[in-house]
Scaffold this active site. Structure first.
Site, PDB file in Angstrom:
ATOM      1  N   ASP A  43       0.853  -1.204   0.000  1.00  0.00           N
ATOM      2  CA  ASP A  43       0.000   0.000   0.000  1.00  0.00           C
ATOM      3  C   ASP A  43       0.887   1.253   0.000  1.00  0.00           C
ATOM      4  O   ASP A  43       0.628   2.213   0.733  1.00  0.00           O
ATOM      5  CB  ASP A  43      -0.975   0.027   1.183  1.00  0.00           C
ATOM      6  CG  ASP A  43      -2.083   1.068   0.984  1.00  0.00           C
ATOM      7  OD1 ASP A  43      -2.161   1.678  -0.101  1.00  0.00           O
ATOM      8  OD2 ASP A  43      -2.874   1.285   1.937  1.00  0.00           O
TER       9      ASP A  43
ATOM     10  N   PHE B 260      -4.141  10.236   4.547  1.00  0.00           N
ATOM     11  CA  PHE B 260      -3.775   8.888   4.984  1.00  0.00           C
ATOM     12  C   PHE B 260      -2.679   8.328   4.075  1.00  0.00           C
ATOM     13  O   PHE B 260      -2.701   8.571   2.870  1.00  0.00           O
ATOM     14  CB  PHE B 260      -4.979   7.948   4.872  1.00  0.00           C
ATOM     15  CG  PHE B 260      -6.084   8.230   5.851  1.00  0.00           C
ATOM     16  CD1 PHE B 260      -5.986   7.770   7.153  1.00  0.00           C
ATOM     17  CD2 PHE B 260      -7.230   8.924   5.470  1.00  0.00           C
ATOM     18  CE1 PHE B 260      -7.012   7.993   8.064  1.00  0.00           C
ATOM     19  CE2 PHE B 260      -8.262   9.157   6.370  1.00  0.00           C
ATOM     20  CZ  PHE B 260      -8.154   8.698   7.667  1.00  0.00           C
TER      21      PHE B 260
HETATM   22  O1  DOR Z   1      -3.466   4.938   3.689  1.00  0.00           O
HETATM   23  C1  DOR Z   1      -4.074   5.033   2.631  1.00  0.00           C
HETATM   24  N1  DOR Z   1      -3.572   5.721   1.589  1.00  0.00           N
HETATM   25  N2  DOR Z   1      -5.264   4.451   2.529  1.00  0.00           N
HETATM   26  C2  DOR Z   1      -6.057   4.661   1.487  1.00  0.00           C
HETATM   27  O2  DOR Z   1      -7.145   4.157   1.486  1.00  0.00           O
HETATM   28  C3  DOR Z   1      -5.624   5.514   0.380  1.00  0.00           C
HETATM   29  C4  DOR Z   1      -4.165   5.631   0.306  1.00  0.00           C
HETATM   30  C5  DOR Z   1      -3.741   6.787  -0.583  1.00  0.00           C
HETATM   31  O3  DOR Z   1      -4.123   6.791  -1.751  1.00  0.00           O
HETATM   32  O4  DOR Z   1      -3.001   7.650  -0.108  1.00  0.00           O
HETATM   33 ZN    ZN Z   2      -4.268   1.688  -1.172  1.00  0.00          ZN
END
Ligand code: DOR
Ligand code: ZN
Length: 439
Positions: free
Chosen positions: A308, A326
């Site tokens: 991620d 986030f």
């Molecule tokens: O931590 C995250 N970053 N969670 C998400 O759902 C989106 C992602 C982002 O695209 O930055």
């Molecule tokens: Zn993601």
């Protein structure tokens, strides 16, 4: 041109291979893998004594930010970061601007990632599941599939309406396209910025209850069972989600799942209060969750490890905790974190560690990757990992434009040293310093 990777511990989960031996790459293709190989006429020799030789790593969950947010990351900076982390294949998420709901945008990504600057790293795009990622109408999934998306997702914008989700999954089932889901019931998380619990109460921040994730994991797993659509659950973070996924698999639903390094190594109690490098969605949970996630990795309920990788600019993260975006970067710390918290702690064997970071993710999205078998990948994809090197993660020395990492300054054990993708070779500075390359 012949490369010889000599005397390493060869770990290839695709053939359950764990031997000490050598690998040759001839004209960008794997030639021989074994205890004894033909070493004659090698143009370059890499002494891999004490190292692992593995299939190139595969990351199913990366945010490359192009088009639209190239101040956070570009396809080129992201692929360079991937190569430095040991990855040869990365799947990029559609939450760009515009979102990846148009075949022309998929063409653009494939074109950019084929440029020589991308270091040979393959980018496999994930298309938007709904038009504009608005959660209302399925996007034109058939034409996106023709443009070569490997999965569909509204990651970061989880579909709230079950009827829309069901329609999307019926379509994807017909197209045989995996659907990847960020599971979050938003009526429970609006305005929240971390896990709901003792820590959020103490810090006076609104928390996300674990049930917000679990409700959607359960809904999506049941829809997968009902429609037969392959479902991949992104970044599982709670013990309840693990139990639901286990049950869905038991019932025969075509469900797979991933966990991110931060979710199996850190808890909300480890957070540096109000430091936005610890803010991601889903948030860090508790030790009970971490323990169950580790067990689920060991028993295969969780199939793979994804990063991620979510880069943001420093000025965007430099805001009050509840207003900052986030996400944290992950491509260049994942091997170190996985080896430190899984392999060296005896949770996963070396072979299983590589299975979760290469072979299994390739299977989940049916990618021609994750193997050292001759002729099974478009070009040779090989990573050399030093499992025992101790190093301090310094985010300022990473290739990613995003410097938002909670691991900055932390000691890790294990690092990707060389990444081969076709004719391209990424050499880590530590490798160069040890002068292990013999030409
Ligand atoms: O931590 C995250 N970053 N969670 C998400 O759902 C989106 C992602 C982002 O695209 O930055
Ligand atoms: Zn993601």
């Amino acid at each position: 041109m012949k490369l010889l990777l000599k005397n390493g511990r060869i770990l290839d989960p695709s053939q359950d291979l764990d031997i000490v031996g050598s690998v040759t790459i001839v004209d960008d293709q794997i030639d021989e893998v074994g205890e004894k190989v033909d070493e004659r006429d090698a143009d370059e020799i890499y002494d891999c004594t004490g190292m692992w030789i593995t299939p190139g790593l595969v990351d199913l969950h990366v945010h490359l930010r192009e088009p639209g947010f190239s101040h956070k990351e570009t396809i080129i900076s992201g692929t360079q970061s991937a190569a430095a982390g040991g990855y040869t294949v990365i799947c990029c998420m559609p939450n760009t601007d515009p979102p990846l709901d148009d075949p022309a945008l998929i063409d653009f990504i494939l074109d950019r990632s084929a440029s020589p600057e991308a270091g040979g790293v393959f980018v496999a795009p994930i298309g938007a599941l709904t038009k504009g990622m608005k959660g209302e109408q399925p996007s034109n999934l058939a034409s996106l599939k023709r443009a070569q998306i490997v999965a569909a997702s509204d990651d970061a914008y989880p579909i709230q309406d079950a009827q829309v989700m069901m329609r999307c999954m019926e379509l994807c089932r017909q197209l045989d396209l995996p659907v990847a889901v960020h599971c979050e019931e938003e009526s429970l998380t609006r305005g929240a910025s971390m896990n709901e619990g003792a820590m959020s109460a103490m810090l006076g921040l609104k928390g996300m209850p674990r049930t917000a994730e679990e409700i959607q994991v359960a809904r999506n797993c049941m829809l997968s069972l009902e429609t037969g659509c392959p479902l991949h659950v992104l970044h599982v973070s709670t013990w309840g989600s693990v139990e639901i996924i286990k049950q869905a698999k038991f019932l025969g639903a075509p469900v797979t799942a991933e966990v991110c390094p931060h979710h199996f190594s850190m808890t909300d109690e480890d957070m540096v209060p109000f430091d936005t490098n610890w803010k991601m969605n889903p948030p860090l949970r508790t030790q009970v969750d971490v323990d169950i996630l580790l067990g689920a990795l060991a028993d295969g309920t969780i199939d793979c490890i994804s990063t991620d990788h979510a880069p943001h600019a420093a000025y965007e993260k430099d805001r009050p905790f509840d207003e900052a975006p986030f996400g944290i970067v992950g491509l260049e710390s994942a091997v170190g974190v996985a080896l430190t918290y899984l392999t060296h702690k005896g949770i996963l064997s070396p072979l299983e560690t590589i299975r979760r970071m290469s072979t299994r993710p390739a299977e989940v999205y049916r990618l021609d990757a994750g193997t050292l078998k001759k002729g099974r990948t478009p070009v040779a994809q090989v990573t050399v990992i030093d499992p025992d090197v101790e190093w301090t993660f310094d985010v300022s020395r990473t290739f990613s434009k995003g410097k938002n990492s909670l691991y900055h300054g932390m000691k890790l054990k294990g690092k990707a040293m060389l990444t081969f993708s076709g004719g391209e070779v990424y050499r880590d500075a530590l490798w160069a310093a040890n002068d292990r390359v013999a030409v």
